[in-house]
Design an enzyme around this catalytic site. Structure first.
Site, PDB file in Angstrom:
ATOM      1  N   ASP A  61       1.461 -47.449 -11.742  1.00  0.00           N
ATOM      2  CA  ASP A  61       1.395 -46.198 -12.505  1.00  0.00           C
ATOM      3  C   ASP A  61       0.640 -45.086 -11.778  1.00  0.00           C
ATOM      4  O   ASP A  61       1.088 -43.943 -11.745  1.00  0.00           O
ATOM      5  CB  ASP A  61       0.717 -46.437 -13.851  1.00  0.00           C
ATOM      6  CG  ASP A  61       1.660 -47.016 -14.895  1.00  0.00           C
ATOM      7  OD1 ASP A  61       2.873 -46.787 -14.794  1.00  0.00           O
ATOM      8  OD2 ASP A  61       1.170 -47.693 -15.821  1.00  0.00           O
TER       9      ASP A  61
ATOM     10  N   LYS B  94      -0.005 -53.286 -21.536  1.00  0.00           N
ATOM     11  CA  LYS B  94      -0.468 -53.324 -20.140  1.00  0.00           C
ATOM     12  C   LYS B  94      -1.805 -54.038 -19.957  1.00  0.00           C
ATOM     13  O   LYS B  94      -1.986 -54.782 -18.997  1.00  0.00           O
ATOM     14  CB  LYS B  94      -0.565 -51.899 -19.588  1.00  0.00           C
ATOM     15  CG  LYS B  94       0.768 -51.175 -19.506  1.00  0.00           C
ATOM     16  CD  LYS B  94       0.588 -49.773 -18.972  1.00  0.00           C
ATOM     17  CE  LYS B  94       1.915 -49.028 -18.969  1.00  0.00           C
ATOM     18  NZ  LYS B  94       1.789 -47.691 -18.375  1.00  0.00           N
TER      19      LYS B  94
ATOM     20  N   GLY C 171      -7.750 -39.658 -22.151  1.00  0.00           N
ATOM     21  CA  GLY C 171      -7.355 -41.033 -22.419  1.00  0.00           C
ATOM     22  C   GLY C 171      -8.030 -42.025 -21.499  1.00  0.00           C
ATOM     23  O   GLY C 171      -8.569 -41.659 -20.445  1.00  0.00           O
TER      24      GLY C 171
ATOM     25  N   SER D  18      13.199 -45.705 -23.668  1.00  0.00           N
ATOM     26  CA  SER D  18      12.975 -45.722 -22.216  1.00  0.00           C
ATOM     27  C   SER D  18      14.271 -45.536 -21.425  1.00  0.00           C
ATOM     28  O   SER D  18      15.309 -46.092 -21.776  1.00  0.00           O
ATOM     29  CB  SER D  18      12.320 -47.047 -21.811  1.00  0.00           C
ATOM     30  OG  SER D  18      12.173 -47.116 -20.408  1.00  0.00           O
ATOM     31  N   ILE D  19      14.152 -44.778 -20.328  1.00  0.00           N
ATOM     32  CA  ILE D  19      15.302 -44.650 -19.431  1.00  0.00           C
ATOM     33  C   ILE D  19      15.229 -45.654 -18.280  1.00  0.00           C
ATOM     34  O   ILE D  19      16.099 -45.666 -17.410  1.00  0.00           O
ATOM     35  CB  ILE D  19      15.441 -43.218 -18.879  1.00  0.00           C
ATOM     36  CG1 ILE D  19      14.267 -42.860 -17.965  1.00  0.00           C
ATOM     37  CG2 ILE D  19      15.577 -42.219 -19.997  1.00  0.00           C
ATOM     38  CD1 ILE D  19      14.483 -41.550 -17.227  1.00  0.00           C
TER      39      ILE D  19
ATOM     40  N   TYR E  89       7.315 -38.541 -21.416  1.00  0.00           N
ATOM     41  CA  TYR E  89       8.605 -37.973 -21.000  1.00  0.00           C
ATOM     42  C   TYR E  89       9.630 -37.968 -22.126  1.00  0.00           C
ATOM     43  O   TYR E  89      10.758 -37.529 -21.949  1.00  0.00           O
ATOM     44  CB  TYR E  89       9.162 -38.734 -19.782  1.00  0.00           C
ATOM     45  CG  TYR E  89       9.355 -40.215 -19.993  1.00  0.00           C
ATOM     46  CD1 TYR E  89      10.540 -40.710 -20.520  1.00  0.00           C
ATOM     47  CD2 TYR E  89       8.350 -41.114 -19.670  1.00  0.00           C
ATOM     48  CE1 TYR E  89      10.711 -42.067 -20.727  1.00  0.00           C
ATOM     49  CE2 TYR E  89       8.513 -42.469 -19.865  1.00  0.00           C
ATOM     50  CZ  TYR E  89       9.698 -42.942 -20.406  1.00  0.00           C
ATOM     51  OH  TYR E  89       9.871 -44.297 -20.619  1.00  0.00           O
TER      52      TYR E  89
END
Length: 289
Positions: A109, A73, A133, A22-23, A237
């Site tokens: 989100d 989540k 999804g 993750s960034i 990503y």
């Protein structure tokens, strides 16, 4: 000049598995630096089984808040003291704010995804979407897309999915609230998938198919499923270019990944924790250019 970590520095973090890619830590820490805020953001590999213990620990340490990514989540909903209206409707939490031991769950989100569509130069209000999804991020996108005026959404998931009943309930609630036409379709029905895509303005992959370390996976069988004029988006990503996006670009179709969804959902989480607006232009230039 970078801030020194002291006994007063507040903790904010990311919980998920995997999450080392993750960034978010770089993004949020740069924003804290830019606004002279005494917080640090760290990532911890926490799965659904270990999530309750991790949340108890963060609460005991009076962490200011945290983000949740896959697969945590949905599990987080039952661990919150209260939920925002969006999180309650979506049935998933990606952002938690801790106010003196009271945990409030939010979901940013969906808003992040819809803003990313606009950032990519597209307007999909009044159009049809095919959504792949039914997990936390997919449901957030489904809810926000319907609220933002997307005319019709075909959701592909497996009938055996543990999320199927929730998807059906969410679809029904959204039909009543927004008038959006929502259909639940079998992920394995390729004829139906081809038909729905032929009528859609945008395809949104909200599954983990294609995410590192399984970059070879792809949610559609082949490029023949992608009609001319279709916008192809992937919430993944890492890698920046999934097999799905490569397939789309090879056909000359407009395509974008989940980077800006990450940026804009993060900006809203940042505001919830700090009461300040994230310097989006700076962060975009530093990490998303």
């Amino acid at each position: 000049m970078k801030h020194t970590i002291t006994g007063h520095t507040g903790l904010i973090c990311l919980l998920g598995s995997p999450c080392a890619h993750s960034i978010s830590p770089m993004m949020h820490n740069a924003a804290f630096e830019a606004l002279d805020l005494d917080y640090r953001y760290l990532a911890f590999d926490v799965n659904e089984e270990t999530l309750p213990a991790a949340v108890d620990g963060l609460k005991a340490m009076n962490a200011r808040g945290f983000n949740l990514t896959m697969p945590d989540k949905n599990r987080m909903v039952s661990l919150c003291d209260q939920l925002s209206s969006a999180a309650r409707l979506i049935g998933a939490v990606n952002t938690v704010v801790n106010d003196n031991g009271v945990l409030t769950g939010h979901n940013t989100d969906g808003a992040g995804y819809m803003q990313s569509v606009k950032d990519a130069g597209f307007q999909i209000s009044g159009e049809k979407m095919t959504l792949l999804g039914a997990g936390g991020a997919a449901t957030a996108i489904l809810v926000q897309a319907a609220l933002d005026g997307v005319r019709e959404i075909s959701v592909f998931l497996r009938p055996s999915s543990r999320f199927y009943d929730r998807a059906r309930e969410t679809a029904e609630a959204l039909r009543k609230k927004t008038g959006c036409i929502i259909s639940l379709c079998d992920f394995s029905d390729h004829d139906r998938l081809r038909s729905e895509l032929s009528q859609s303005r945008i395809l949104t992959n909200a599954t983990s198919l294609g995410m590192a370390p399984s970059e070879d996976a792809c949610p559609i069988p082949d490029a023949s499923f992608l009609p001319d004029g279709l916008i192809v988006s992937d919430i993944i990503y890492n890698p920046k270019e999934t097999r799905l996006l490569s397939m789309a670009r090879a056909k000359g179709l407009p395509a974008f990944n989940g980077s800006y969804m990450l940026l804009y959902q993060g900006a809203e989480a940042f505001r919830l924790w700090t009461g300040k607006e994230m310097p989006v232009a700076l962060i975009k230039n530093m990490f998303f250019s």
